[in-house]
Design a protein around this motif. Structure first.
Motif, mmCIF file in Angstrom:
data_model
loop_
_atom_site.group_PDB
_atom_site.id
_atom_site.type_symbol
_atom_site.label_atom_id
_atom_site.label_comp_id
_atom_site.label_asym_id
_atom_site.label_seq_id
_atom_site.Cartn_x
_atom_site.Cartn_y
_atom_site.Cartn_z
ATOM 1 N N ALA A 161 0.837 -1.200 0.000
ATOM 2 C CA ALA A 161 0.000 0.000 0.000
ATOM 3 C C ALA A 161 0.870 1.248 0.000
ATOM 4 C CB ALA A 161 -0.908 -0.012 1.227
ATOM 5 N N GLU A 162 0.345 2.289 -0.630
ATOM 6 C CA GLU A 162 1.068 3.555 -0.685
ATOM 7 C C GLU A 162 1.112 4.165 0.710
ATOM 8 O OE1 GLU A 162 0.576 7.878 -2.772
ATOM 9 O OE2 GLU A 162 -0.076 6.101 -3.868
ATOM 10 N N LYS A 163 2.272 4.653 1.096
ATOM 11 C CA LYS A 163 2.432 5.256 2.415
ATOM 12 C C LYS A 163 1.805 6.638 2.427
ATOM 13 C CE LYS A 163 6.624 2.767 3.506
ATOM 14 N NZ LYS A 163 8.018 2.863 3.903
ATOM 15 N N THR A 164 1.227 6.984 3.557
ATOM 16 C CA THR A 164 0.603 8.293 3.691
ATOM 17 C C THR A 164 1.667 9.356 3.921
ATOM 18 O OG1 THR A 164 0.368 8.136 6.092
ATOM 19 C CG2 THR A 164 -1.445 7.258 4.745
ATOM 20 N N ALA B 274 10.245 13.252 -1.796
ATOM 21 C CA ALA B 274 8.887 12.754 -2.027
ATOM 22 C C ALA B 274 7.860 13.612 -1.290
ATOM 23 C CB ALA B 274 8.775 11.294 -1.579
ATOM 24 N N GLN C 128 5.149 8.923 6.186
ATOM 25 C CA GLN C 128 6.448 9.275 5.621
ATOM 26 C C GLN C 128 7.127 10.373 6.450
ATOM 27 O OE1 GLN C 128 6.775 9.341 1.178
ATOM 28 N NE2 GLN C 128 4.543 9.166 1.333
#
Length: 78
Positions: A2-5, A43, A9
């Protein structure tokens, strides 16, 4: 995976900073942490730029209607 929030981060970046500030990690580990932190910082900067582009300011028109206007960061700081 899953994409990290943004928040997760940011927490990781803060953890990396704390670890590096302690100065207890071996040089090789410190370099890996620094590299990870640099990537996270870039990022997060991109995410913030993207969010800023979505922000808009509502202004009242001469007719009393709300009109969406683009957000200008330079003007917001004034």
């Amino acid at each position: 995976m899953a994409e990290k929030t943004f928040e997760s981060q940011m927490e990781r970046l803060e953890e990396i900073v704390r670890l590096l500030e302690k100065g207890e990690a071996p040089l090789a580990d410190s370099m890996k942490l620094f590299e990870e932190g640099t990537k996270l910082s870039a990022a997060l900067g991109k995410l913030l730029d993207k969010a800023e582009q979505k922000v808009s300011v509502m202004q009242e028109s001469a007719q009393g209607e709300l009109v969406e206007q683009p957000f200008h960061a330079e003007e917001a700081g004034k």
